[in-house]
Design a protein around this motif. Structure first.
Motif, PDB file in Angstrom:
ATOM      1  N   CYS A  30       0.840  -1.197   0.000  1.00  0.00           N
ATOM      2  CA  CYS A  30       0.000   0.000   0.000  1.00  0.00           C
ATOM      3  C   CYS A  30       0.878   1.252   0.000  1.00  0.00           C
ATOM      4  O   CYS A  30       2.110   1.156  -0.027  1.00  0.00           O
TER       5      CYS A  30
ATOM      6  N   GLY B 288       1.493   3.145   2.419  1.00  0.00           N
ATOM      7  CA  GLY B 288       2.323   3.114   3.626  1.00  0.00           C
ATOM      8  C   GLY B 288       3.569   2.259   3.418  1.00  0.00           C
ATOM      9  O   GLY B 288       4.681   2.645   3.800  1.00  0.00           O
ATOM     10  N   CYS B 289       3.384   1.087   2.793  1.00  0.00           N
ATOM     11  CA  CYS B 289       4.519   0.211   2.481  1.00  0.00           C
ATOM     12  C   CYS B 289       5.534   0.962   1.619  1.00  0.00           C
ATOM     13  O   CYS B 289       6.743   0.906   1.835  1.00  0.00           O
TER      14      CYS B 289
ATOM     15  N   CYS C  11       4.622  -2.052   8.017  1.00  0.00           N
ATOM     16  CA  CYS C  11       3.387  -1.334   7.672  1.00  0.00           C
ATOM     17  C   CYS C  11       2.192  -2.004   8.357  1.00  0.00           C
ATOM     18  O   CYS C  11       2.082  -3.231   8.385  1.00  0.00           O
TER      19      CYS C  11
ATOM     20  N   CYS D 116      -0.710  -2.244   7.370  1.00  0.00           N
ATOM     21  CA  CYS D 116      -1.697  -2.852   6.465  1.00  0.00           C
ATOM     22  C   CYS D 116      -1.652  -4.376   6.519  1.00  0.00           C
ATOM     23  O   CYS D 116      -2.621  -5.035   6.137  1.00  0.00           O
TER      24      CYS D 116
HETATM   25 ZN   LIG Z   1       1.147  -1.295   3.676  1.00  0.00          ZN
END
Ligand SMILES: [Zn+2]
Length: 363
Positions: A253, A255-256, A338, A340
């Motif tokens: 994502c 964030g990653c 992350c 996620c």
């Molecule tokens: Zn992520």
């Protein structure tokens, strides 16, 4: 005999004798099985031979039967004008999903889907128009402000929209691009009370290309939390970007991406804040041809996903920079830190696309 042309989709079938070849010409969609058997007798083909041949052809994905698609496709068949507009799309879906009724079923399914496009610039507006024109029943476009002359594009907002609110102009564009009237609430799946169906996909196509090149993890938080798939697309500095398609908890994502870049380059955060503070004054370097190509490719990836596949943008960003425009993939790996949770999952490749998607969404 080879059916089709291209490496990806042509099918070889044989061997064929003359009688069988003549029989194939009878398969033009105007005859049911009883009539086929009857006419095949004049070619000295027995009922058994006909049935065997038809089932082999069906097994090879060479026979379509629109009536096999089920009652949910009636609404499409009852709108011949709209269906005429969709004939090339239907033919394409039938190539990709060759089982009897496969194309018709997917075209009907698109009608019940709801997609949100965030951004109504050269890229976003054209994506929304293509999705609507491809039969997606509900396409919403979110953007603020009023249409500027440089938002206008042949596939997107028209010159007459300049000065209008962007969201209003985009809504009209979506309506104009559709092949028929929008579906009534009762036609949309997943809404027993007649309310809005959930979002099948969000396409993030902001006018500001930096938000695609370096997407802000905070803006994706609610999509990750709700498990809503989202696809990034845009143009940044004469570079077209399509992807990644993010399957929350399954693939990398925003964030990653941010964590990965910060780990690779200790100056990343500082440079990014410089870019963000400097961007407001500059006009975007967004070539119209490249913007249109990005919009078309992003819409095609979105449709492939909506039709049940995992396109090549899944967890991968495709980039093409002017002037050479060779599309290059960059695999985006999930980051362990992350929130996620994608790093704990791996998504299998396309060959088992639908299964992998379900597995990912369930995970
Ligand atoms: Zn992520």
């Amino acid at each position: 005999m080879q059916f089709g042309v291209t490496h990806a989709h042509a099918v070889k079938f044989g061997p064929l004798d003359i009688a069988t070849g003549s029989f194939l010409e009878l398969l033009d969609g105007t005859r049911g099985l009883p009539l086929l058997r009857e006419e095949a007798r004049t070619l000295d083909l027995s009922d058994h031979q006909v049935d065997t041949l038809v089932s082999r052809l069906a097994g090879a994905g060479l026979i379509d039967d629109v009536r096999a698609a089920g009652p949910e496709t009636d609404v499409l068949r009852n709108r011949p004008g709209a269906l005429d507009r969709h004939r090339p799309d239907l033919a394409s879906l039938s190539v990709v999903h060759p089982e009897p009724g496969g194309g018709m079923r997917r075209l009907a399914a698109r009608r019940a889907m709801r997609v949100q496009v965030r951004g109504a610039g050269r890229v976003g507006a054209a994506i929304a128009a293509v999705l609507s024109g491809s039969g997606v029943g509900r396409v919403e476009v979110l953007d603020g402000g009023h249409t500027e002359p440089w938002d206008v594009s042949p596939g997107g907002l028209p010159p007459t929209a300049v000065g209008e609110r962007r969201d209003t102009a985009a809504r009209q564009l979506v309506r104009r691009s559709a092949a028929g009237a929008a579906p009534r609430a009762a036609e949309t799946a997943g809404s027993p009370g007649g309310g809005e169906p959930g979002l099948s996909l969000i396409v993030v196509a902001p006018r500001d290309g930096l938000s695609v090149y370096a997407p802000d993890p905070r803006s994706a938080e609610s999509w990750i939390a709700s498990g809503t798939p989202h696809l990034y697309a845009g143009v940044m500095e004469a570079t077209g970007i399509v992807g990644p398609l993010v399957l929350p908890g399954g693939t990398a994502c925003a964030g990653c991406l941010a964590l990965e870049r910060a780990a690779r380059d200790e100056d990343w955060t500082r440079i990014l804040s410089q870019w963000r503070s400097g961007r407001r004054t500059a006009v975007q370097a967004c070539d119209l041809g490249l913007a249109t190509a990005v919009a078309g490719l992003a819409a095609a990836h979105a449709l492939s996903f909506l039709d049940g596949e995992l396109p090549a943008s899944t967890g991968t960003r495709w980039e093409a920079a002017l002037p050479l425009l060779d599309w290059r993939p960059e695999r985006m790996g999930p980051h362990l830190e992350c929130s996620c949770g994608a790093a704990g999952h791996t998504v299998r490749e396309r060959s088992s696309g639908a299964d992998a998607r379900q597995e990912t969404m369930a995970g």
